[in-house]
Motif scaffolding. Structure first.
Motif, PDB file in Angstrom:
ATOM      1  N   THR A  69     -22.419  -1.233  -1.224  1.00 28.90           N
ATOM      2  CA  THR A  69     -23.448  -0.634  -1.270  1.00 28.90           C
ATOM      3  C   THR A  69     -24.052  -0.266  -2.499  1.00 28.90           C
ATOM      4  N   GLY A  70     -23.311  -0.429  -3.801  1.00 26.01           N
ATOM      5  CA  GLY A  70     -23.628  -0.210  -5.022  1.00 26.01           C
ATOM      6  C   GLY A  70     -23.874   1.446  -5.371  1.00 26.01           C
ATOM      7  N   LYS A  71     -23.378   2.046  -4.543  1.00 27.61           N
ATOM      8  CA  LYS A  71     -23.424   3.639  -4.546  1.00 27.61           C
ATOM      9  C   LYS A  71     -22.230   4.064  -5.413  1.00 27.61           C
ATOM     10  N   GLN A  72     -22.040   5.069  -6.112  1.00 26.09           N
ATOM     11  CA  GLN A  72     -21.151   5.625  -6.863  1.00 26.09           C
ATOM     12  C   GLN A  72     -20.314   6.702  -6.049  1.00 26.09           C
ATOM     13  N   LYS A  73     -21.287   7.627  -5.517  1.00 27.78           N
ATOM     14  CA  LYS A  73     -20.957   8.642  -4.594  1.00 27.78           C
ATOM     15  C   LYS A  73     -21.230   8.843  -3.145  1.00 27.78           C
ATOM     16  N   HIS A  74     -20.424   9.458  -2.190  1.00 29.21           N
ATOM     17  CA  HIS A  74     -20.747   9.186  -0.856  1.00 29.21           C
ATOM     18  C   HIS A  74     -20.733  10.889  -0.452  1.00 29.21           C
ATOM     19  N   SER A  75     -21.522  11.494  -0.457  1.00 27.68           N
ATOM     20  CA  SER A  75     -21.613  12.975   0.166  1.00 27.68           C
ATOM     21  C   SER A  75     -21.346  13.101   1.398  1.00 27.68           C
ATOM     22  N   ASP A  76     -21.696  11.960   2.241  1.00 24.65           N
ATOM     23  CA  ASP A  76     -21.652  12.021   3.742  1.00 24.65           C
ATOM     24  C   ASP A  76     -20.201  11.627   4.037  1.00 24.65           C
ATOM     25  N   ALA A 136       0.848  -1.103   0.032  1.00 22.64           N
ATOM     26  CA  ALA A 136      -0.074   0.041   0.115  1.00 22.64           C
ATOM     27  C   ALA A 136       0.939   1.285  -0.061  1.00 22.64           C
ATOM     28  N   ALA A 137       1.998   1.394   0.845  1.00 18.70           N
ATOM     29  CA  ALA A 137       2.705   2.459   0.845  1.00 18.70           C
ATOM     30  C   ALA A 137       3.432   2.681  -0.525  1.00 18.70           C
ATOM     31  N   LEU A 138       3.937   1.794  -1.080  1.00 13.13           N
ATOM     32  CA  LEU A 138       4.897   1.720  -2.282  1.00 13.13           C
ATOM     33  C   LEU A 138       3.773   2.069  -3.454  1.00 13.13           C
ATOM     34  N   LEU A 139       2.492   1.799  -3.492  1.00 10.38           N
ATOM     35  CA  LEU A 139       1.627   2.210  -4.500  1.00 10.38           C
ATOM     36  C   LEU A 139       1.184   3.509  -4.149  1.00 10.38           C
ATOM     37  N   ALA A 140       0.910   3.961  -3.008  1.00  5.22           N
ATOM     38  CA  ALA A 140       0.425   5.211  -2.718  1.00  5.22           C
ATOM     39  C   ALA A 140       1.695   6.217  -3.133  1.00  5.22           C
ATOM     40  N   MET A 141       3.196   5.845  -2.766  1.00  4.46           N
ATOM     41  CA  MET A 141       3.869   6.789  -3.518  1.00  4.46           C
ATOM     42  C   MET A 141       4.088   6.852  -5.050  1.00  4.46           C
ATOM     43  N   GLU A 142       4.072   5.526  -5.674  1.00  3.65           N
ATOM     44  CA  GLU A 142       3.717   5.896  -7.025  1.00  3.65           C
ATOM     45  C   GLU A 142       2.695   6.493  -7.634  1.00  3.65           C
ATOM     46  N   ALA A 143       1.593   6.806  -6.954  1.00  5.01           N
ATOM     47  CA  ALA A 143       0.372   7.441  -7.217  1.00  5.01           C
ATOM     48  C   ALA A 143       0.511   8.926  -6.717  1.00  5.01           C
ATOM     49  N   GLN A 144       1.805   9.265  -6.208  1.00  5.97           N
ATOM     50  CA  GLN A 144       2.066  10.508  -5.699  1.00  5.97           C
ATOM     51  C   GLN A 144       0.875  10.975  -4.660  1.00  5.97           C
ATOM     52  N   GLU A 145       0.405  10.015  -3.742  1.00  3.22           N
ATOM     53  CA  GLU A 145      -0.442  10.354  -2.697  1.00  3.22           C
ATOM     54  C   GLU A 145      -0.011   9.851  -1.669  1.00  3.22           C
ATOM     55  N   SER A 146      -0.692  10.413  -0.520  1.00  2.36           N
ATOM     56  CA  SER A 146      -0.281  10.031   0.921  1.00  2.36           C
ATOM     57  C   SER A 146      -0.813   8.586   1.311  1.00  2.36           C
ATOM     58  N   LEU A 147      -0.043   7.828   1.982  1.00  4.74           N
ATOM     59  CA  LEU A 147      -0.858   6.725   2.222  1.00  4.74           C
ATOM     60  C   LEU A 147      -2.081   6.742   3.177  1.00  4.74           C
ATOM     61  N   ASN A 148      -2.527   7.644   3.630  1.00 12.73           N
ATOM     62  CA  ASN A 148      -3.811   8.138   4.201  1.00 12.73           C
ATOM     63  C   ASN A 148      -4.833   8.231   3.380  1.00 12.73           C
ATOM     64  N   SER A 149      -4.541   9.102   2.140  1.00 15.02           N
ATOM     65  CA  SER A 149      -5.449   9.235   0.896  1.00 15.02           C
ATOM     66  C   SER A 149      -5.661   7.780   0.117  1.00 15.02           C
ATOM     67  N   PHE A 150      -4.619   6.988   0.204  1.00 15.24           N
ATOM     68  CA  PHE A 150      -4.669   5.631  -0.628  1.00 15.24           C
ATOM     69  C   PHE A 150      -5.713   4.667   0.084  1.00 15.24           C
ATOM     70  N   VAL A 151      -5.564   4.825   1.489  1.00 15.19           N
ATOM     71  CA  VAL A 151      -6.463   3.854   2.349  1.00 15.19           C
ATOM     72  C   VAL A 151      -7.791   4.430   2.450  1.00 15.19           C
ATOM     73  N   ALA A 152      -8.016   5.950   2.486  1.00 15.24           N
ATOM     74  CA  ALA A 152      -9.171   6.456   2.467  1.00 15.24           C
ATOM     75  C   ALA A 152     -10.067   6.052   1.094  1.00 15.24           C
ATOM     76  N   GLU A 153      -9.231   6.229   0.273  1.00 18.86           N
ATOM     77  CA  GLU A 153      -9.848   5.907  -1.291  1.00 18.86           C
ATOM     78  C   GLU A 153     -10.110   4.424  -1.290  1.00 18.86           C
ATOM     79  N   SER A 154      -9.073   3.587  -0.776  1.00 17.89           N
ATOM     80  CA  SER A 154      -9.645   1.962  -0.847  1.00 17.89           C
ATOM     81  C   SER A 154     -10.824   1.772  -0.204  1.00 17.89           C
ATOM     82  N   ALA A 173     -16.419  12.555   3.996  1.00 14.96           N
ATOM     83  CA  ALA A 173     -15.750  13.835   3.410  1.00 14.96           C
ATOM     84  C   ALA A 173     -14.443  13.241   3.182  1.00 14.96           C
ATOM     85  N   ASP A 174     -13.686  13.948   2.171  1.00 11.08           N
ATOM     86  CA  ASP A 174     -12.232  13.591   1.594  1.00 11.08           C
ATOM     87  C   ASP A 174     -11.445  14.098   2.630  1.00 11.08           C
ATOM     88  N   VAL A 175     -10.375  13.153   2.806  1.00 12.65           N
ATOM     89  CA  VAL A 175      -9.232  13.330   3.635  1.00 12.65           C
ATOM     90  C   VAL A 175      -7.968  14.042   3.145  1.00 12.65           C
TER      91      VAL A 175
END
Length: 123
Positions: free
Chosen positions: A112-119, A85-103, A121-123
């Motif tokens: 849930t079959g949903k595409q967006k979660h307005s509730d 996860a850490a290496l993939l996050a670095m390759e994507a030029q994002e923080s590990l925290n953002s990588f985990v949140a997006e995962s 919040a982005d990290v």
């Protein structure tokens, strides 16, 4: 699964066969706040009363009420998964925290079959 909600707090709904009683507890906080009722309406009212009592107590005592699901938690992984996860996050030029949140968002969308979660919040 359905939950009770009041003033930003979320509560579980359980049933005791032995007691023939509905019960639950407030989720996402360390304090134990529980409630019960013979009917769904009773359970919901006791839940709301428990939250209101907790908030009143905190105010009287000058304490800050716990914020449920405050947005941080520890995740324990194998070292192999952590490294990947850490290496993939670095390759994507994002923080590990953002990588985990997006995962987590991706997995929630799958379940849930949903595409967006307005509730959520982005990290």
């Amino acid at each position: 699964m359905k939950y009770l909600k009041h003033r930003g707090y979320t509560g579980s709904i359980e049933y005791s066969v032995e007691d023939q009683l509905l019960y639950g507890k407030v989720l996402g906080i360390k304090s134990l706040i529980s409630y019960e009722g013979e009917t769904g309406k009773d359970l919901e009212q006791d839940f709301k009363d428990a939250i209101d009592t907790y908030l009143s107590y905190c105010k009287e005592e000058g304490e800050k009420p716990e914020k449920p699901f405050k947005g941080s938690f520890n995740v324990r992984l194998s070292s192999h998964l952590h490294r990947q996860a850490a290496l993939l996050a670095m390759e994507a030029q994002e923080s590990l925290n953002s990588f985990v949140a997006e995962s987590i968002r991706y997995r929630i969308d799958q379940i849930t079959g949903k595409q967006k979660h307005s509730d959520i919040a982005d990290v």
